[in-house]
Write a protein that holds these residues in place. Structure first.
Motif, PDB file in Angstrom:
ATOM      1  N   ASN A 278      -4.628 -11.362  10.334  1.00 44.97           N
ATOM      2  CA  ASN A 278      -5.830 -10.446  10.113  1.00 44.97           C
ATOM      3  C   ASN A 278      -6.741 -11.152   8.897  1.00 44.97           C
ATOM      4  OD1 ASN A 278      -7.600  -8.214   8.862  1.00 44.97           O
ATOM      5  ND2 ASN A 278      -6.737  -7.223  10.665  1.00 44.97           N
TER       6      ASN A 278
ATOM      7  N   GLN B  63     -10.289 -10.156   6.583  1.00 40.58           N
ATOM      8  CA  GLN B  63     -11.424  -9.206   6.478  1.00 40.58           C
ATOM      9  C   GLN B  63     -12.341  -9.755   5.380  1.00 40.58           C
ATOM     10  OE1 GLN B  63      -9.754  -5.391   5.327  1.00 40.58           O
ATOM     11  NE2 GLN B  63      -8.575  -5.233   7.493  1.00 40.58           N
TER      12      GLN B  63
ATOM     13  N   GLN C 198     -14.496  -8.150   2.561  1.00 42.41           N
ATOM     14  CA  GLN C 198     -14.808  -6.648   2.034  1.00 42.41           C
ATOM     15  C   GLN C 198     -15.754  -6.887   1.004  1.00 42.41           C
ATOM     16  OE1 GLN C 198     -11.110  -5.936   0.316  1.00 42.41           O
ATOM     17  NE2 GLN C 198     -10.143  -5.013   2.191  1.00 42.41           N
TER      18      GLN C 198
ATOM     19  N   ARG D  41      -9.778 -10.830   2.222  1.00 37.36           N
ATOM     20  CA  ARG D  41      -8.568 -10.371   2.343  1.00 37.36           C
ATOM     21  C   ARG D  41      -7.720 -10.924   3.691  1.00 37.36           C
ATOM     22  NH1 ARG D  41      -5.729  -6.189   4.956  1.00 37.36           N
ATOM     23  NH2 ARG D  41      -4.256  -4.685   3.480  1.00 37.36           N
TER      24      ARG D  41
END
Length: 72
Positions: free
Chosen positions: A28, A30, A32, A49
């Motif tokens: 995953n 991300q 942010q 992230r």
């Protein structure tokens, strides 16, 4: 506010730990964004992230900006 004294910022990881992370697959990713705005200033921070296949989270600072407005 008492809990704020318990916050600790860890230093960057060593090359050895980064190397072991690169051998894992990323499950995953991300981007942010954190933003704080008031009448006199603003602050924006962008972090990356990553979550690897064993569930370990890795964060990296990407960019930050702050602006203070003059008081009239």
């Amino acid at each position: 506010m008492e809990q704020l004294a318990e916050v600790h910022v860890l230093p960057c990881q060593s090359e050895d730990s980064a190397m072991s992370f690169s051998e894992r697959s990323i499950s995953n990713i991300q981007m942010q964004y954190f933003l704080d705005v008031s009448t006199h200033e603003y602050t924006a921070v962008r972090n990356l992230r990553l979550l690897d296949d064993v569930g370990k989270v890795h964060c990296a600072f990407v960019t930050g900006k702050t602006k203070n407005y003059p008081l009239k």
